[in-house]
Write an enzyme that holds these catalytic residues in place. Sequence first.
Site, mmCIF file in Angstrom:
data_model
loop_
_atom_site.group_PDB
_atom_site.id
_atom_site.type_symbol
_atom_site.label_atom_id
_atom_site.label_comp_id
_atom_site.label_asym_id
_atom_site.label_seq_id
_atom_site.Cartn_x
_atom_site.Cartn_y
_atom_site.Cartn_z
ATOM 1 N N THR A 1 -4.250 -5.460 -1.116
ATOM 2 C CA THR A 1 -5.551 -4.826 -0.898
ATOM 3 C C THR A 1 -5.665 -3.544 -1.712
ATOM 4 O O THR A 1 -6.661 -3.307 -2.396
ATOM 5 C CB THR A 1 -5.760 -4.526 0.594
ATOM 6 O OG1 THR A 1 -5.655 -5.751 1.325
ATOM 7 C CG2 THR A 1 -7.134 -3.926 0.837
ATOM 8 N N ASN A 2 -4.631 -2.691 -1.654
ATOM 9 C CA ASN A 2 -4.648 -1.463 -2.446
ATOM 10 C C ASN A 2 -4.652 -1.756 -3.938
ATOM 11 O O ASN A 2 -5.105 -0.945 -4.740
ATOM 12 C CB ASN A 2 -3.431 -0.595 -2.098
ATOM 13 C CG ASN A 2 -3.669 0.254 -0.873
ATOM 14 O OD1 ASN A 2 -4.424 1.217 -0.899
ATOM 15 N ND2 ASN A 2 -3.013 -0.098 0.221
ATOM 16 N N LYS B 1 3.080 -9.775 7.303
ATOM 17 C CA LYS B 1 2.710 -8.370 7.176
ATOM 18 C C LYS B 1 1.555 -8.126 8.126
ATOM 19 O O LYS B 1 0.481 -8.716 7.983
ATOM 20 C CB LYS B 1 2.295 -8.025 5.747
ATOM 21 C CG LYS B 1 1.859 -6.563 5.605
ATOM 22 C CD LYS B 1 1.071 -6.316 4.355
ATOM 23 C CE LYS B 1 0.603 -4.864 4.347
ATOM 24 N NZ LYS B 1 -0.586 -4.641 3.528
ATOM 25 N N VAL C 1 5.074 -2.547 4.659
ATOM 26 C CA VAL C 1 4.401 -2.570 3.365
ATOM 27 C C VAL C 1 3.354 -1.479 3.452
ATOM 28 O O VAL C 1 2.373 -1.609 4.188
ATOM 29 C CB VAL C 1 3.747 -3.941 3.084
ATOM 30 C CG1 VAL C 1 3.064 -3.927 1.714
ATOM 31 C CG2 VAL C 1 4.781 -5.054 3.160
#
Length: 331
Positions: free
Chosen positions: A64-65, A188, A231
């Site tokens: 996502t980042n 995650k 994460v």
Amino acid sequence: MPSNEHGVSTVRDSASHSFPPGIHVPSLTFFDSSHRQEIDWETQSKHLDFLIRSGIHGVVLAGTNGETIALSRPEKAALVRRTREVAQAAGKPQLPITLGTSATSTRDVVDDCIAGKEAGADFVLVLVPSFFHFAMSKEAICEFFEEVGNQSPVPVLIYNFPGVAAGLNVDSSMLDRLAKHPNIAGVKLTCGGIAKVTRLSATYPSSQFCALAGQSDWLVPALSVGGTGCVTGVGNLYPKVCLAIYDLYLAGDVEMAQKLQYKLGTAELGFGDGGINGTKWVVGELLGYPEDSRDCRRPYPRFTDKEKQQWISGQVRIIEADENRLRKLDG
């Protein structure tokens, strides 16, 4: 070696299947200021070198980042190859690399997995496809992950993030089913579901199926109930603090780990509330990257509000002194 009807081994090779414990950082993806916003490979390589030399246990690309939804498959593959090159130059050729998938069909997700493997990725991070969220029942979601697991040439890490998947949530009963798949290594949990960590840890050894915190602000709580690490986007700026919390906890110094955890929780709020554009801006600002590389790919808005910039800088810098201290200790 025995296999099931889909051709996937039913005997786990724990060395290759297990997702490595520790601190994995979802690297930002940096773009240039051209109208096409191509990847800025100079800044990208510099950032990857910063992360890898910090001692993190793995790099996650196109999460996502990393703006996975804005990246093409060739770009993802190129990111994997560049990361492996940087890791080799840093003396860490075996560094685990995980590639995020972002497709909306099972076929395309599998193609991402294949491209990742061919480029040198060790694992794939797989999010629930959510365009047709109204049709994605629990059964449909489980079948999706099982099909991807059957066909992926590398182990799958489930990515549970309802906030970017139209609210779709992989719950404990679904995880219990998916944990039995021979090519699904773990989850995650960006949903913050610590109870899921507890239930999974009580049922499965981490070599079969592990659970990782999806943010660093609950790393200590996750470790306390059997989680294997996290994460964390915060690691793009403060990897040493994240590593220190993990190491202190494993060494039995829970009190010191908690003290750092409290500070990190405050910084995490800045990253979370600042959004991806705020995260990229503050990382670029504090690490001295070019201003031209701090924008997300459009149409994600630019982070130009001076008041917001000042707020996020103050919010995240609460642990800056700790990061600098730890870097000095490491020489």
